[in-house]
Design a protein around this motif. Sequence first.
Motif, PDB file in Angstrom:
ATOM      1  N   GLU A  66       0.831  -1.207   0.000  1.00 50.80           N
ATOM      2  CA  GLU A  66       0.000   0.000   0.000  1.00 50.80           C
ATOM      3  C   GLU A  66       0.870   1.263   0.000  1.00 50.80           C
ATOM      4  O   GLU A  66       0.585   2.222  -0.727  1.00 50.80           O
ATOM      5  N   GLU A  67       1.915   1.256   0.807  1.00 50.88           N
ATOM      6  CA  GLU A  67       2.796   2.419   0.856  1.00 50.88           C
ATOM      7  C   GLU A  67       3.500   2.630  -0.478  1.00 50.88           C
ATOM      8  O   GLU A  67       3.668   3.768  -0.938  1.00 50.88           O
ATOM      9  N   ASN A  68       3.896   1.551  -1.106  1.00 45.11           N
ATOM     10  CA  ASN A  68       4.551   1.651  -2.410  1.00 45.11           C
ATOM     11  C   ASN A  68       3.601   2.251  -3.445  1.00 45.11           C
ATOM     12  O   ASN A  68       4.009   3.085  -4.266  1.00 45.11           O
ATOM     13  N   ALA A  69       2.329   1.846  -3.383  1.00 43.62           N
ATOM     14  CA  ALA A  69       1.339   2.352  -4.337  1.00 43.62           C
ATOM     15  C   ALA A  69       1.093   3.844  -4.127  1.00 43.62           C
ATOM     16  O   ALA A  69       1.041   4.625  -5.093  1.00 43.62           O
ATOM     17  N   TRP A  70       0.957   4.264  -2.868  1.00 48.68           N
ATOM     18  CA  TRP A  70       0.725   5.681  -2.588  1.00 48.68           C
ATOM     19  C   TRP A  70       1.949   6.513  -2.960  1.00 48.68           C
ATOM     20  O   TRP A  70       1.817   7.617  -3.513  1.00 48.68           O
ATOM     21  N   PHE A 112      -0.775   5.524  15.762  1.00 50.66           N
ATOM     22  CA  PHE A 112      -1.740   5.875  14.723  1.00 50.66           C
ATOM     23  C   PHE A 112      -2.725   4.724  14.491  1.00 50.66           C
ATOM     24  O   PHE A 112      -2.486   3.589  14.922  1.00 50.66           O
ATOM     25  N   PRO A 113      -3.841   5.011  13.795  1.00 52.82           N
ATOM     26  CA  PRO A 113      -4.826   3.954  13.535  1.00 52.82           C
ATOM     27  C   PRO A 113      -4.215   2.797  12.740  1.00 52.82           C
ATOM     28  O   PRO A 113      -3.216   2.982  12.031  1.00 52.82           O
ATOM     29  N   PRO A 114      -4.816   1.610  12.844  1.00 50.01           N
ATOM     30  CA  PRO A 114      -4.349   0.474  12.033  1.00 50.01           C
ATOM     31  C   PRO A 114      -4.419   0.823  10.543  1.00 50.01           C
ATOM     32  O   PRO A 114      -5.227   1.641  10.123  1.00 50.01           O
ATOM     33  N   TYR A 115      -3.554   0.203   9.768  1.00 48.07           N
ATOM     34  CA  TYR A 115      -3.517   0.376   8.308  1.00 48.07           C
ATOM     35  C   TYR A 115      -3.065   1.770   7.878  1.00 48.07           C
ATOM     36  O   TYR A 115      -3.275   2.170   6.735  1.00 48.07           O
ATOM     37  N   THR A 116      -2.436   2.520   8.793  1.00 50.54           N
ATOM     38  CA  THR A 116      -1.861   3.807   8.409  1.00 50.54           C
ATOM     39  C   THR A 116      -0.687   3.577   7.463  1.00 50.54           C
ATOM     40  O   THR A 116       0.150   2.711   7.697  1.00 50.54           O
ATOM     41  N   CYS A 117      -0.639   4.361   6.389  1.00 54.69           N
ATOM     42  CA  CYS A 117       0.470   4.271   5.433  1.00 54.69           C
ATOM     43  C   CYS A 117       1.499   5.366   5.739  1.00 54.69           C
ATOM     44  O   CYS A 117       1.149   6.542   5.888  1.00 54.69           O
ATOM     45  N   PHE A 118       2.746   4.972   5.817  1.00 57.66           N
ATOM     46  CA  PHE A 118       3.856   5.874   6.127  1.00 57.66           C
ATOM     47  C   PHE A 118       4.539   6.209   4.800  1.00 57.66           C
ATOM     48  O   PHE A 118       5.212   5.366   4.215  1.00 57.66           O
ATOM     49  N   VAL A 119       4.382   7.437   4.326  1.00 62.01           N
ATOM     50  CA  VAL A 119       4.931   7.829   3.027  1.00 62.01           C
ATOM     51  C   VAL A 119       5.963   8.935   3.222  1.00 62.01           C
ATOM     52  O   VAL A 119       5.628  10.047   3.631  1.00 62.01           O
ATOM     53  N   TRP A 120       7.231   8.615   2.954  1.00 60.73           N
ATOM     54  CA  TRP A 120       8.299   9.611   3.066  1.00 60.73           C
ATOM     55  C   TRP A 120       8.378  10.445   1.796  1.00 60.73           C
ATOM     56  O   TRP A 120       8.325   9.913   0.680  1.00 60.73           O
ATOM     57  N   GLN A 121       8.535  11.758   1.965  1.00 62.16           N
ATOM     58  CA  GLN A 121       8.763  12.644   0.829  1.00 62.16           C
ATOM     59  C   GLN A 121      10.265  12.841   0.631  1.00 62.16           C
ATOM     60  O   GLN A 121      10.777  12.853  -0.477  1.00 62.16           O
ATOM     61  N   ASN A 122      10.978  13.016   1.732  1.00 58.51           N
ATOM     62  CA  ASN A 122      12.439  13.041   1.736  1.00 58.51           C
ATOM     63  C   ASN A 122      12.890  12.526   3.102  1.00 58.51           C
ATOM     64  O   ASN A 122      12.066  12.006   3.862  1.00 58.51           O
ATOM     65  N   SER A 123      14.157  12.668   3.427  1.00 56.65           N
ATOM     66  CA  SER A 123      14.652  12.059   4.666  1.00 56.65           C
ATOM     67  C   SER A 123      14.181  12.761   5.930  1.00 56.65           C
ATOM     68  O   SER A 123      14.419  12.272   7.039  1.00 56.65           O
ATOM     69  N   LEU A 129      -0.964   8.501   6.151  1.00 56.65           N
ATOM     70  CA  LEU A 129      -2.275   8.453   5.518  1.00 56.65           C
ATOM     71  C   LEU A 129      -3.148   7.410   6.190  1.00 56.65           C
ATOM     72  O   LEU A 129      -2.728   6.268   6.391  1.00 56.65           O
ATOM     73  N   PHE A 130      -4.385   7.797   6.503  1.00 55.60           N
ATOM     74  CA  PHE A 130      -5.310   6.854   7.130  1.00 55.60           C
ATOM     75  C   PHE A 130      -6.742   7.322   6.887  1.00 55.60           C
ATOM     76  O   PHE A 130      -6.972   8.498   6.560  1.00 55.60           O
ATOM     77  N   PRO A 131      -7.748   6.436   7.014  1.00 55.57           N
ATOM     78  CA  PRO A 131      -9.145   6.826   6.793  1.00 55.57           C
ATOM     79  C   PRO A 131      -9.547   7.956   7.727  1.00 55.57           C
ATOM     80  O   PRO A 131      -9.226   7.933   8.923  1.00 55.57           O
ATOM     81  N   SER A 132     -10.228   8.955   7.195  1.00 58.43           N
ATOM     82  CA  SER A 132     -10.581  10.123   8.003  1.00 58.43           C
ATOM     83  C   SER A 132     -11.563   9.786   9.117  1.00 58.43           C
ATOM     84  O   SER A 132     -11.696  10.546  10.080  1.00 58.43           O
ATOM     85  N   ALA A 133     -12.255   8.647   8.998  1.00 59.41           N
ATOM     86  CA  ALA A 133     -13.208   8.249  10.039  1.00 59.41           C
ATOM     87  C   ALA A 133     -12.525   7.628  11.246  1.00 59.41           C
ATOM     88  O   ALA A 133     -13.167   7.349  12.260  1.00 59.41           O
TER      89      ALA A 133
END
Length: 287
Positions: A66-70, A112-123, A129-133
């Motif tokens: 999921e993180e790779n896709a985002w 953070f909530p389960p299934y949160t995606c950790f997306v790095w922009q730089n170092s 990212l996680f569901p707003s609900a």
Amino acid sequence: MITELKTQFAHALWKPGDNLSDRWALQSESRDTVSFNRQKLTDREQLLLSLLLSEPLSPPAPQTKEENAWHAYLFGDGQQPPTEETICAVHFQLEKPLEDFAAFREAVLNTFPPYTCFVWQNSMSGMLLFPSAAEDVDLDAVVELIETDFYIGISFMVGTPVEGPKAKAAWRFESELFACCKDDQTKKKRHVLQAAEAGLAYLLKQTPSLELEKLRAHFLPQEIVDDKELVRTVRVYLLENMNSTKAAKTLHLHRNSLQYRIDKFVAVTGIDIRTFPNAAFVALLLP
């Protein structure tokens, strides 16, 4: 310097949708970052930039499918990941590079909530990212955790819920808002912002400085501007949504002392900040 370089090399700035392999991230001594498209730079331009800026540490690679896709969607030419829910992005910025990315990731995701995606922009920056609900996260507690365990400062900005098709444009703009108010956060020692607060800082920066100073000079007497404790008191009072009890607790003041300062501000300026329109106006004016 970064601002000047962005203007000078505007033709070669890397944009979402450009080939990810052509992205060249650089940072200044103050660790402000900018990304260029190598294919749009001449050898001479690349040499000049390499003398003025340095390459930051490479951020960790995405750890899940999921993180790779985002990451591919936001910073490359990947397809939008399928989602039926509105997504919230919490943007973060570190004050300096990490030594242990894996431990940092584990510590943050545990809060953070389960299934949160950790997306790095730089170092030093990225998004969670996680569901707003999902249940709200106590980001002040996360700041304290990171400062205690990793001896490093971190700032957060909570974005607005967005639908998948709008995510790339929305989060790119939110990143711009976050960068816009970074200096204000440092100055006011605030580590957690809402996107709307960052939007206010963005609006202020769009206001010509001469016009803003004219407004300040008219509505804020020099007696008020010179009283740093009073200005800080009013700022905290406004940030605490005009809640005297919370503001007094934050400032470590007796409630009567807080009320005395608020009354003094109202008396000297003639602006009753206990009403919302006046409070919003003063929030824009405070130096």
